[in-house]
Write a protein that holds these residues in place. Structure first.
Motif, PDB file in Angstrom:
ATOM      1  N   LEU A   1       4.607   1.733   1.755  1.00 32.67           N
ATOM      2  CA  LEU A   1       5.590   2.320   1.188  1.00 32.67           C
ATOM      3  C   LEU A   1       5.354   3.852   1.078  1.00 32.67           C
ATOM      4  O   LEU A   1       3.964   4.074   0.517  1.00 32.67           O
ATOM      5  N   HIS A   2       5.912   4.915   1.531  1.00 30.28           N
ATOM      6  CA  HIS A   2       5.573   6.127   1.642  1.00 30.28           C
ATOM      7  C   HIS A   2       5.472   6.635   0.183  1.00 30.28           C
ATOM      8  O   HIS A   2       6.767   6.726  -0.577  1.00 30.28           O
ATOM      9  N   GLY A   3       4.539   7.226  -0.259  1.00 30.29           N
ATOM     10  CA  GLY A   3       4.416   7.955  -1.487  1.00 30.29           C
ATOM     11  C   GLY A   3       5.177   9.220  -1.692  1.00 30.29           C
ATOM     12  O   GLY A   3       5.481  10.012  -2.767  1.00 30.29           O
ATOM     13  N   ASP A   4       5.472  10.006  -0.624  1.00 30.50           N
ATOM     14  CA  ASP A   4       5.845  11.164  -0.515  1.00 30.50           C
ATOM     15  C   ASP A   4       7.291  11.351  -0.341  1.00 30.50           C
ATOM     16  O   ASP A   4       7.991  12.497  -0.462  1.00 30.50           O
TER      17      ASP A   4
ATOM     18  N   TRP B   1      -0.744  21.882  -6.442  1.00 27.52           N
ATOM     19  CA  TRP B   1       0.389  21.061  -5.896  1.00 27.52           C
ATOM     20  C   TRP B   1      -0.006  19.732  -5.967  1.00 27.52           C
ATOM     21  O   TRP B   1      -0.949  19.033  -5.471  1.00 27.52           O
ATOM     22  N   ARG B   2       1.103  18.835  -6.334  1.00 29.52           N
ATOM     23  CA  ARG B   2       0.946  17.435  -6.319  1.00 29.52           C
ATOM     24  C   ARG B   2       2.304  17.162  -5.675  1.00 29.52           C
ATOM     25  O   ARG B   2       3.296  17.315  -6.008  1.00 29.52           O
ATOM     26  N   LEU B   3       2.199  16.114  -4.509  1.00 34.49           N
ATOM     27  CA  LEU B   3       3.362  15.517  -3.995  1.00 34.49           C
ATOM     28  C   LEU B   3       3.723  14.345  -4.164  1.00 34.49           C
ATOM     29  O   LEU B   3       4.894  13.806  -4.398  1.00 34.49           O
ATOM     30  N   THR B   4       2.560  13.150  -4.601  1.00 38.25           N
ATOM     31  CA  THR B   4       3.027  11.829  -5.054  1.00 38.25           C
ATOM     32  C   THR B   4       2.712  11.759  -6.232  1.00 38.25           C
ATOM     33  O   THR B   4       1.892  12.265  -7.071  1.00 38.25           O
TER      34      THR B   4
ATOM     35  N   ASN C   1       0.830  -1.130  -0.126  1.00 36.75           N
ATOM     36  CA  ASN C   1       0.058  -0.052   0.075  1.00 36.75           C
ATOM     37  C   ASN C   1       0.737   1.266   0.062  1.00 36.75           C
ATOM     38  O   ASN C   1       1.834   1.341   0.648  1.00 36.75           O
ATOM     39  N   ALA C   2       0.213   2.246  -0.376  1.00 34.59           N
ATOM     40  CA  ALA C   2       0.929   3.601  -0.600  1.00 34.59           C
ATOM     41  C   ALA C   2       0.024   4.809  -0.296  1.00 34.59           C
ATOM     42  O   ALA C   2      -1.244   4.735  -0.664  1.00 34.59           O
ATOM     43  N   ASP C   3       0.489   5.761   0.187  1.00 38.10           N
ATOM     44  CA  ASP C   3      -0.353   6.861   0.390  1.00 38.10           C
ATOM     45  C   ASP C   3      -0.349   7.629  -0.992  1.00 38.10           C
ATOM     46  O   ASP C   3       0.694   8.328  -1.262  1.00 38.10           O
ATOM     47  N   LEU C   4      -1.612   8.096  -1.309  1.00 39.03           N
ATOM     48  CA  LEU C   4      -1.616   8.647  -2.476  1.00 39.03           C
ATOM     49  C   LEU C   4      -2.693   9.763  -2.610  1.00 39.03           C
ATOM     50  O   LEU C   4      -3.268  10.276  -1.575  1.00 39.03           O
ATOM     51  N   GLY C   5      -2.617  10.711  -3.675  1.00 39.07           N
ATOM     52  CA  GLY C   5      -3.392  11.826  -3.834  1.00 39.07           C
ATOM     53  C   GLY C   5      -3.226  12.921  -2.706  1.00 39.07           C
ATOM     54  O   GLY C   5      -3.934  13.827  -2.402  1.00 39.07           O
ATOM     55  N   GLU C   6      -1.754  12.953  -2.263  1.00 38.72           N
ATOM     56  CA  GLU C   6      -1.420  13.995  -1.258  1.00 38.72           C
ATOM     57  C   GLU C   6      -0.911  15.167  -1.961  1.00 38.72           C
ATOM     58  O   GLU C   6       0.198  15.584  -2.169  1.00 38.72           O
ATOM     59  N   GLY C   7      -1.837  15.688  -2.231  1.00 36.38           N
ATOM     60  CA  GLY C   7      -1.519  17.160  -2.958  1.00 36.38           C
ATOM     61  C   GLY C   7      -3.074  18.040  -3.282  1.00 36.38           C
ATOM     62  O   GLY C   7      -4.067  17.294  -2.543  1.00 36.38           O
TER      63      GLY C   7
END
Length: 264
Positions: free
Chosen positions: A235-238, A29-32, A19-25
């Protein structure tokens, strides 16, 4: 969780979820790197607007995930855009339960529009760490999950109050591990900001991933071998180079005989 002998036990599992953290923006601004990560992971923890994410981002990520057969999860957090959900906050239980349900419900709209559903819930950042031990806050998260009535599964740290309360409420409780974060001897995560809390060397992350999946063990920050039995690996997407790292982790798992598949 307690320290265990250095000799690895029998294999813990032959299958694990990534799993990964997504949509973090939000906004421009988009981080992942959502598109490329969704080609590697099997479950997507989608930010629901409180620590990151906005309506357009949530819709886009849900559509991409559904298209690629990736399971969608709601990553809920304290209302803390400025602090990326990583600042300690004291939120009344009733308020937190409502905000958790609100976040899940918002993501469910976009998951359904994409022909999918929100299959699980995972807290983020400060909330994730808080519900390891805090009975009231963990209970509020579970109340929010039940109120939303869409996601039957909760993802969290093994041995946490969150997972214990989830089981008690009739929800599926899935334990997860972190290959790119250091552990204390008690099996909790070393707080961010402390030296060595984050592991960035790809070879070490891959080796830890394989060890976690095959033996259910990981070496703590202090050098002890501790038991961390998990069905999902985060897994951290950022982090810089997240996509390449995710590719290497998946390849390492599969080459070691571990099936990579979603838990839900």
């Amino acid at each position: 969780m307690t320290a265990t002998p250095a000799t690895p036990p029998a294999p813990a599992t032959t299958a694990i979820d990534l799993n990964a953290d997504l949509g973090e923006g939000f906004g421009r601004w988009r981080l992942t790197d959502d598109e490329h990560l969704l080609s590697v992971v099997t479950s997507a923890n989608v930010a629901c607007g409180f620590h990151a994410g906005d309506a357009a981002t949530m819709r886009r990520v849900c559509a991409l995930a559904a298209e690629r057969g990736v399971t969608i999860g709601a990553q809920v957090s304290y209302r803390d855009l400025a602090g990326f959900g990583r600042r300690a906050m004291d939120v009344p239980a009733a308020e937190l339960a409502a905000e958790v349900a609100y976040q899940i419900g918002a993501l469910e709209v976009f998951a359904r529009a994409a022909g999918a559903r929100v299959a699980y819930v995972k807290p983020h950042g400060a909330l994730y760490n808080r519900v390891v031990h805090d009975e009231e806050q963990a209970g509020a998260v579970i109340e929010g999950v039940l109120l939303a009535d869409t996601a039957p599964t909760v993802l969290g740290l093994p041995g946490s109050r969150l997972l214990e309360l989830a089981r008690g409420a009739g929800l599926a409780a899935v334990p997860e591990a972190f290959a790119d974060r250091s552990y204390t001897d008690e099996g909790t995560l070393v707080p961010r900001g402390r030296a060595g809390a984050e592991i960035t060397e790809p070879e070490i992350v891959v080796a830890r991933s394989v060890r976690l999946a095959r033996t259910g063990q990981v070496i703590s920050h202090a050098g002890a071998s501790i038991e961390v039995r998990a069905r999902s690996l985060c897994l951290h997407g950022d982090t810089p180079g997240a996509v390449e790292l995710a590719i290497r982790v998946r390849r390492g798992l599969e080459e070691s005989g571990v099936r990579v598949e979603a838990f839900a």
